[in-house]
Structures are given as structure tokens and as C-alpha cells.
Design a protein around this motif. Sequence first.
Motif, PDB file in Angstrom:
ATOM      1  N   ALA A 339       0.812  -1.219   0.000  1.00 37.62           N
ATOM      2  CA  ALA A 339       0.000   0.000   0.000  1.00 37.62           C
ATOM      3  C   ALA A 339       0.845   1.268   0.000  1.00 37.62           C
ATOM      4  O   ALA A 339       0.287   2.374   0.005  1.00 37.62           O
ATOM      5  N   THR A 340       2.171   1.128  -0.011  1.00 35.70           N
ATOM      6  CA  THR A 340       3.049   2.304   0.058  1.00 35.70           C
ATOM      7  C   THR A 340       2.723   3.354  -1.006  1.00 35.70           C
ATOM      8  O   THR A 340       2.660   4.552  -0.690  1.00 35.70           O
ATOM      9  N   PRO A 341       2.503   2.983  -2.276  1.00 35.08           N
ATOM     10  CA  PRO A 341       2.142   4.020  -3.254  1.00 35.08           C
ATOM     11  C   PRO A 341       0.862   4.765  -2.888  1.00 35.08           C
ATOM     12  O   PRO A 341       0.739   5.963  -3.160  1.00 35.08           O
ATOM     13  N   LEU A 342      -0.100   4.065  -2.273  1.00 27.92           N
ATOM     14  CA  LEU A 342      -1.342   4.729  -1.867  1.00 27.92           C
ATOM     15  C   LEU A 342      -1.094   5.729  -0.744  1.00 27.92           C
ATOM     16  O   LEU A 342      -1.566   6.876  -0.790  1.00 27.92           O
ATOM     17  N   THR A 343      -0.372   5.298   0.288  1.00 30.35           N
ATOM     18  CA  THR A 343      -0.095   6.202   1.398  1.00 30.35           C
ATOM     19  C   THR A 343       0.771   7.363   0.940  1.00 30.35           C
ATOM     20  O   THR A 343       0.559   8.515   1.347  1.00 30.35           O
ATOM     21  N   ASN A 344       1.755   7.081   0.078  1.00 30.52           N
ATOM     22  CA  ASN A 344       2.590   8.162  -0.454  1.00 30.52           C
ATOM     23  C   ASN A 344       1.749   9.183  -1.214  1.00 30.52           C
ATOM     24  O   ASN A 344       1.948  10.396  -1.078  1.00 30.52           O
ATOM     25  N   THR A 345       0.825   8.689  -2.021  1.00 26.84           N
ATOM     26  CA  THR A 345      -0.010   9.594  -2.822  1.00 26.84           C
ATOM     27  C   THR A 345      -0.896  10.452  -1.933  1.00 26.84           C
ATOM     28  O   THR A 345      -1.046  11.657  -2.156  1.00 26.84           O
ATOM     29  N   MET A 346      -1.484   9.843  -0.909  1.00 29.26           N
ATOM     30  CA  MET A 346      -2.326  10.604   0.007  1.00 29.26           C
ATOM     31  C   MET A 346      -1.543  11.740   0.659  1.00 29.26           C
ATOM     32  O   MET A 346      -1.975  12.893   0.681  1.00 29.26           O
ATOM     33  N   ILE A 347      -0.374  11.422   1.160  1.00 30.95           N
ATOM     34  CA  ILE A 347       0.446  12.442   1.822  1.00 30.95           C
ATOM     35  C   ILE A 347       0.910  13.485   0.814  1.00 30.95           C
ATOM     36  O   ILE A 347       0.890  14.695   1.089  1.00 30.95           O
ATOM     37  N   ARG A 348       1.314  13.025  -0.366  1.00 30.35           N
ATOM     38  CA  ARG A 348       1.850  13.951  -1.380  1.00 30.35           C
ATOM     39  C   ARG A 348       0.785  14.936  -1.846  1.00 30.35           C
ATOM     40  O   ARG A 348       1.076  16.115  -2.082  1.00 30.35           O
ATOM     41  N   VAL A 349      -0.454  14.475  -1.983  1.00 28.62           N
ATOM     42  CA  VAL A 349      -1.540  15.380  -2.374  1.00 28.62           C
ATOM     43  C   VAL A 349      -1.752  16.443  -1.304  1.00 28.62           C
ATOM     44  O   VAL A 349      -1.897  17.637  -1.599  1.00 28.62           O
ATOM     45  N   ASP A 350      -1.764  16.013  -0.042  1.00 30.30           N
ATOM     46  CA  ASP A 350      -1.902  16.978   1.055  1.00 30.30           C
ATOM     47  C   ASP A 350      -0.757  17.984   1.039  1.00 30.30           C
ATOM     48  O   ASP A 350      -0.961  19.196   1.223  1.00 30.30           O
TER      49      ASP A 350
END
Length: 431
Positions: A339-350
Motif C-alpha cells: 500500500a506504500t504508493p497509496l499512502t505516499n499519494t495521500m500524503i503527497r496530495v496533502d
Amino acid sequence: MRLKLLAVAVLMLALLPGTAHAAPFDVETATRAYLDTLQGAARAKSNAYFEGGYWLVLWGTLVSVLADGLLLRFGLSVRFRALGERLFKRPAGVTWITALCYTVAGTILTLPWSIYTGFVREKQYDLMNQSLSDWLIDQGKDVGINLLIVPLIVMAVYAVIRRFPKNWWVMAAGVITGFLAFGMLIGPVFISPLFNTYTELPGGPIRDRVVAMAKAKNIPSEHIYLFDASKQSKRISANVSGIGPTIRISLNDNLLNRSTPQEIAGVMGHEMGHYVLNHVWWSLAFLSALAALAMFLVSRIGPALIARYGARWGGIRDIADPASMPVLGILIALFFMLATPLTNTMIRVDESQADAFGLDVAQEPDGFASVAMKLSEYRKIEPSALEEMLFFDHPSGATRVRMSMQWKKDHVPNAQMVVPSPMPQAELTPQ
């Protein structure tokens, strides 16, 4: 005739040597001027450090899985449960002892990896200021916190499994959400000060600027904290933490001492963006959903693994048996690695949203661009688009500089390109 003479005069004046010609502001040229300040060994070192982190995600997961696998292979988790059953009659007490032993064993088994990733590698890339003894003291504090909190979380989860054997994953996700919220509530007040000293940002031009920015966006500005991160590392940083009454904006002394007022304003505007945009709550909601998915998968895969291998692992009875903790640990570790790409994307969008907010409130595009370059000490400055999507939990330096220059073009009348100073080579050259 007079008009023709005037036109000729203007043309001749424009062609005179030394006459300034204001060229239109070009975003890509201005961006490249910043990116090119990081060259040679400095850029190679930055890239090597960050790219090595890609592998750390994989190797770290494998180390965790190996540690849990050893506990299963030698039946240690069953022995931990047996110890609990000798000491306690109630299931909660048995689970507490099992979780306590499991946490201690996992810490010991993964200690060499923790020393390498948390100390040796940071020292190798000249990012660590602590001695090994000081670093181990901080790690001891972290272990102590885990020994208090982890068994409580595990007790709650296994209580739910016993009480709701069919759909326990729903309630377990709720339990995890509750602990996440509690940790975010108490962390800034009770946990962070165990590792660093937090004081009010001293009065002066920097604080006055930050307070003015906060008031402009109706952000509470009574408390702006400074913490002494320089005793641990050279990283410049700031953060917004907490929920509800404990939300606070903090900056570290590296940022204060290594950055210009314009750079500090850009960073603090970014942190204010997290507050105004409610990113703490959005992150909590996202992580809760992710935890629910993880628990659902564990509830389906875990029992099948135990039914097949439980006897071989020393006699794990079922998913409600606290001796099954290593099984859950393996599945959760693998899930969050994938799930690392998902968590990275969530944080990166924020983070990108906070970048845009910070540019609006601070109005320091060059300050934000230059501090983005300073972050290149430990973040690769120009990744590919796919690389940034998969591995970056913040926008890359190139993305941030380009956003800053676009903002400058859109909002600064007669914007002029700044020629930034080269990045200091001595600080970034590998040892």
C-alpha cells in the motif's frame, strides 16, 4: 512627421548599448536556474540516499517478516501465550503478557536493522548529529512507549476478535482508529517533549511575520513552537501536529538557523495550510479506511494460514489465540508495503495543497523555491514522473520549484528571474 521622428528616436534609444530589455518571465528557465544549483557530487549523494530508501521499504518489510517468521518457526509466540496463561486467568491478561513479550522479542530481533537504518546510514550521509549512545537513549524511550501502548492496542483487538468472531475486522478497524486519534491528541503534548525541548518561538521579526500570516488566515497564533532537532540531525523541518485542542505549529532550530526569513515564511505558510485544510482529519480518515481494509484481509487470510500451519508453529489454536500475533504481523507488514504508493499519494496530495496555500499566504515564491532546494540534502531533486508517484510522499524539489515559479509568474507583476547561489558542496559531499 513628428510622429515618425519620435518613433525613430525611440527605436534608436532601444538599440543603444547598455539599454535594458525586460524579457518575459519564463517558468522553465527560472526553474532550471534553481535546479542547476545542485550539481556533481552533491546531486549524486542526494540521489543515492533517496534511491536507497526505495529498497529500505522492501528490506525493512522482509526483516519484519523474518522476525515474525522466527517467532513462529521456534514456537516462541505459543510460549509467550503459555507464560501468560500461567500468570493470568483472564484472556485480557494472557493477551497483555503475550503482546509484551512479542514486542520485546521483535525489538531485539530487528535491532541490527534499526541501528543500520536509523544511525549508521544517517551518519554515512552526514545527516546525523547524535552519537550512538545518544541515539540508543532515544530508541530506548521509543521502545518504552511501545511497551506501554502496543499491548493495549493488541488487547483491544483480540477482545474484539473473541467477542465478534465473524465480523471482528470492522470493530478492530474502529479500535485502531480510536488509538490513532488518541495518539495524535496526546503526542504533541506528552510524547514529542520526551525527545526534544519545545519552547515558544522567540519574539522578533520572524515571529512577527509568522503571526501576521496566521492572523491573515484566522489561524490561532498564541503558540508557535521551536524545538531543538539539531541535537539529532541536520534536517530542516516544521510540522503541524495534534488534533482538536492540541493542534500546534512547530519549527525546528535547523530551519531557524539555516534559512532566510523568506524561506522560513514559505515553510510556515505551508504548515498553516495543513491546519486550514484539515489535513490531520483527512489523514486520520484515510488511515482508518486503510486499516479497515488490512483487517478485512487479515480476517480472511489469517485463519486459513493458522488452520494449515498452526500445529507446525507450536500449536496456535485459531485467530483469537494471542499466539497468532506473528501471523497478523506478517500479513499487516506485507499489506502496508504493497500500500506504500497509496499512502505516499495521500500524503503527497496533502503536501501539494499545503504548498499552494503557503505560496498564497507567504507570497515568497523564491524563498519557497530555495528552501525546496535545501531539502535536496535528503530528497532526490528530479525524479521521473513514475518514480515520484510511487516513492515520494512529498512533491519532489523540481515539482515544488516549478510550482513556485508558476505562482511568481501568475501573481508578481513584472516578475524577474532570480539567479540563486550554488548549493554548498562541503555539506553535501560524501564522507
